[in-house]
Design a protein around this motif. Structure first.
Motif, short mmCIF file in Angstrom:
data_model
loop_
_atom_site.label_atom_id
_atom_site.label_comp_id
_atom_site.label_asym_id
_atom_site.label_seq_id
_atom_site.Cartn_x
_atom_site.Cartn_y
_atom_site.Cartn_z
N ARG A 92 46.88 43.59 48.37
CA ARG A 92 45.61 44.26 48.10
C ARG A 92 44.71 43.37 47.25
O ARG A 92 45.17 42.57 46.44
N LYS A 93 43.39 43.54 47.43
CA LYS A 93 42.41 42.88 46.57
C LYS A 93 42.19 43.78 45.37
O LYS A 93 41.67 44.90 45.50
N VAL A 94 42.57 43.29 44.20
CA VAL A 94 42.67 44.15 43.02
C VAL A 94 41.79 43.63 41.89
O VAL A 94 41.74 42.42 41.62
N HIS A 102 46.72 35.64 38.50
CA HIS A 102 47.83 36.24 39.25
C HIS A 102 47.35 37.06 40.44
O HIS A 102 47.93 38.10 40.78
N GLY A 103 46.26 36.62 41.07
CA GLY A 103 45.72 37.33 42.22
C GLY A 103 44.87 38.53 41.88
O GLY A 103 44.49 39.30 42.76
N VAL A 104 44.54 38.71 40.58
CA VAL A 104 43.78 39.87 40.11
C VAL A 104 42.47 39.41 39.49
O VAL A 104 42.44 38.42 38.74
N GLU A 118 34.53 41.92 46.62
CA GLU A 118 35.16 42.90 47.50
C GLU A 118 36.55 43.25 46.96
O GLU A 118 37.42 42.38 46.87
N LEU A 119 36.76 44.51 46.60
CA LEU A 119 38.05 44.96 46.06
C LEU A 119 38.53 46.20 46.80
O LEU A 119 37.74 47.09 47.12
N ASP A 120 39.84 46.23 47.08
CA ASP A 120 40.43 47.46 47.59
C ASP A 120 40.54 48.50 46.49
O ASP A 120 40.36 49.70 46.73
N VAL A 121 40.82 48.04 45.28
CA VAL A 121 41.00 48.97 44.17
C VAL A 121 40.64 48.29 42.86
O VAL A 121 40.95 47.11 42.65
N LEU A 122 39.96 49.01 41.99
CA LEU A 122 39.66 48.57 40.63
C LEU A 122 40.42 49.48 39.67
O LEU A 122 40.16 50.69 39.61
N LEU A 123 41.40 48.92 38.96
CA LEU A 123 42.15 49.66 37.96
C LEU A 123 41.42 49.57 36.63
O LEU A 123 41.00 48.49 36.22
N ILE A 124 41.28 50.71 35.96
CA ILE A 124 40.58 50.73 34.68
C ILE A 124 41.55 51.19 33.60
O ILE A 124 42.04 52.32 33.61
#
Length: 363
Positions: free
Chosen positions: A148-150, A186-188, A225-231
């Motif tokens: 995933r794009k995170v 780390h891919g984030v 472009e992100l699949d999900v943004l963690l806050i």
């Protein structure tokens, strides 16, 4: 009955604004006070022209409030924030961000989508010390490893820890002085208020400055472009949580808690808060669920065991999984390489947690 803040805000929240939306959605009210029978507050607008157009709104608000029993006088002041000086570019490189982080939020008619971001997931805890930031950083890495794009936004304004946990440092670039390029690790994709400050520098801010900073970190960062943004939210149920749900279309929230009763008490408050903000709770995570001695293999439940799973069942909410307490989690976080990057029981636990979100279509 005494006149309360809630009474005042409810009475005027649905007043239509000339630029669209309502007074409640735009979040323009500042410094609301109730002194005996006098109500005072500030309407913070964008500029003088907007203030002139808002005159009918001010009149309508006065008229409504003066009809409330117990209100004899209404005083409303309209102000516009000063505009910052234009940035000075540095020849040959992107300038450091000239944005003033922590000003009052700008008017906004309801939640505003972040371009390119499909899902926004808030990670909250209700109290500190339960490992919420550790869970957020490792979940971000696990989702990235799952393809995933995170993105990861550290919204713990007073105690930003994600730069250390994700191993990023330095001040982000702002080529145009208006928008910020985030960091990557780390891919984030990573952004934190901690990257805009000197290490160890304390922020002594009131609520409006917190709200303004969060709005800037959401809308003035080039997330891509992100699949999900963690806050990663701060502990508690305060201004940052409220502002996030008002300013952005949050897909849902994940609640992190240890199994002990005192942590679950605050987790319930966090769940109740998200309910009041009409933000779905996607599930509960039990952190520090069990400890296995590396020498003898004995399993101990230092903070209890199964309390979060039982709470999830009682509230009819998904239980997303249990995460063990291990020394390598702390060592990995301090070194800037989250434990989810490696192999082993802890990494596998985060991989299962990430898979549940992916299979549920929310990451």
């Amino acid at each position: 009955m005494p006149v309360t803040r809630e009474t005042i805000l409810t009475a005027i929240s649905d007043i239509a604004l000339p630029q669209g939306g309502t007074l409640g959605q735009a979040d323009l009210i500042r410094a609301l006070t109730i002194d005996q029978e006098t109500v005072r507050f500030v309407l913070e607008v964008e500029n003088a022209a907007t203030a002139q157009a808002m005159a009918p709104v001010e009149a309508e608000a006065c008229a409504r409030l003066e009809r409330i029993p117990g209100v004899a006088k209404v005083q409303i002041v309209m102000t516009a924030p000063a505009k910052p000086a234009p940035p000075k570019a540095v020849s040959g490189q992107g300038a450091a961000p000239s944005l003033k982080i922590g000003g009052h939020p700008t008017p906004q008619a309801g939640p505003q989508a972040i371009p390119g971001v499909r899902h926004i997931i808030a990670v909250g805890s209700g109290k500190g010390g339960v490992g919420k930031s550790t869970v957020t950083s490792n979940l971000a890495v696990a989702l990235a490893r799952a393809g995933r794009k995170v993105g990861l936004l550290d919204a713990d304004i007073y105690g930003p820890s994600q730069p250390r946990m994700m191993g990023v440092s330095g001040r982000p670039a702002s080529p145009d002085g208006q928008r910020i390029d985030p960091m990557h690790a780390h891919g984030v994709t990573v952004m934190s208020i901690g990257l805009m400050l000197k290490e160890g520098e304390a922020l002594v801010w009131r609520g409006p400055m917190l709200m303004g900073a969060l709005q800037q970190l959401l809308q003035q960062v080039n997330w891509g472009e992100l699949d999900v943004l963690l806050i990663d939210l701060p502990p508690g149920t305060g201004d940052v949580q409220l502002s996030l749900c008002q300013k952005a279309p949050v897909t849902g929230a994940i609640i992190v808690s240890t199994p002990q009763d005192v942590a679950l008490l605050d987790a319930r408050r966090a769940i109740d808060m998200f309910g009041k903000l009409k933000t779905p709770v996607l599930g509960l995570v039990e952190n520090m669920s069990t400890y296995i001695c590396p020498k003898c293999g004995h399993e101990a439940h230092l903070f209890g065991h199964g309390g979060v799973a039982a709470e999830a069942e009682a509230l009819n909410l998904p239980f997303l999984g249990a995460l063990p307490l291990e020394l390598e989690v702390r060592l990995a976080g301090d070194s800037g390489r989250p434990v989810a990057l490696g192999d082993g029981a802890v990494s596998d636990a985060y991989a299962r947690l990430a898979d549940r979100l992916v299979q549920g279509g929310i990451a």
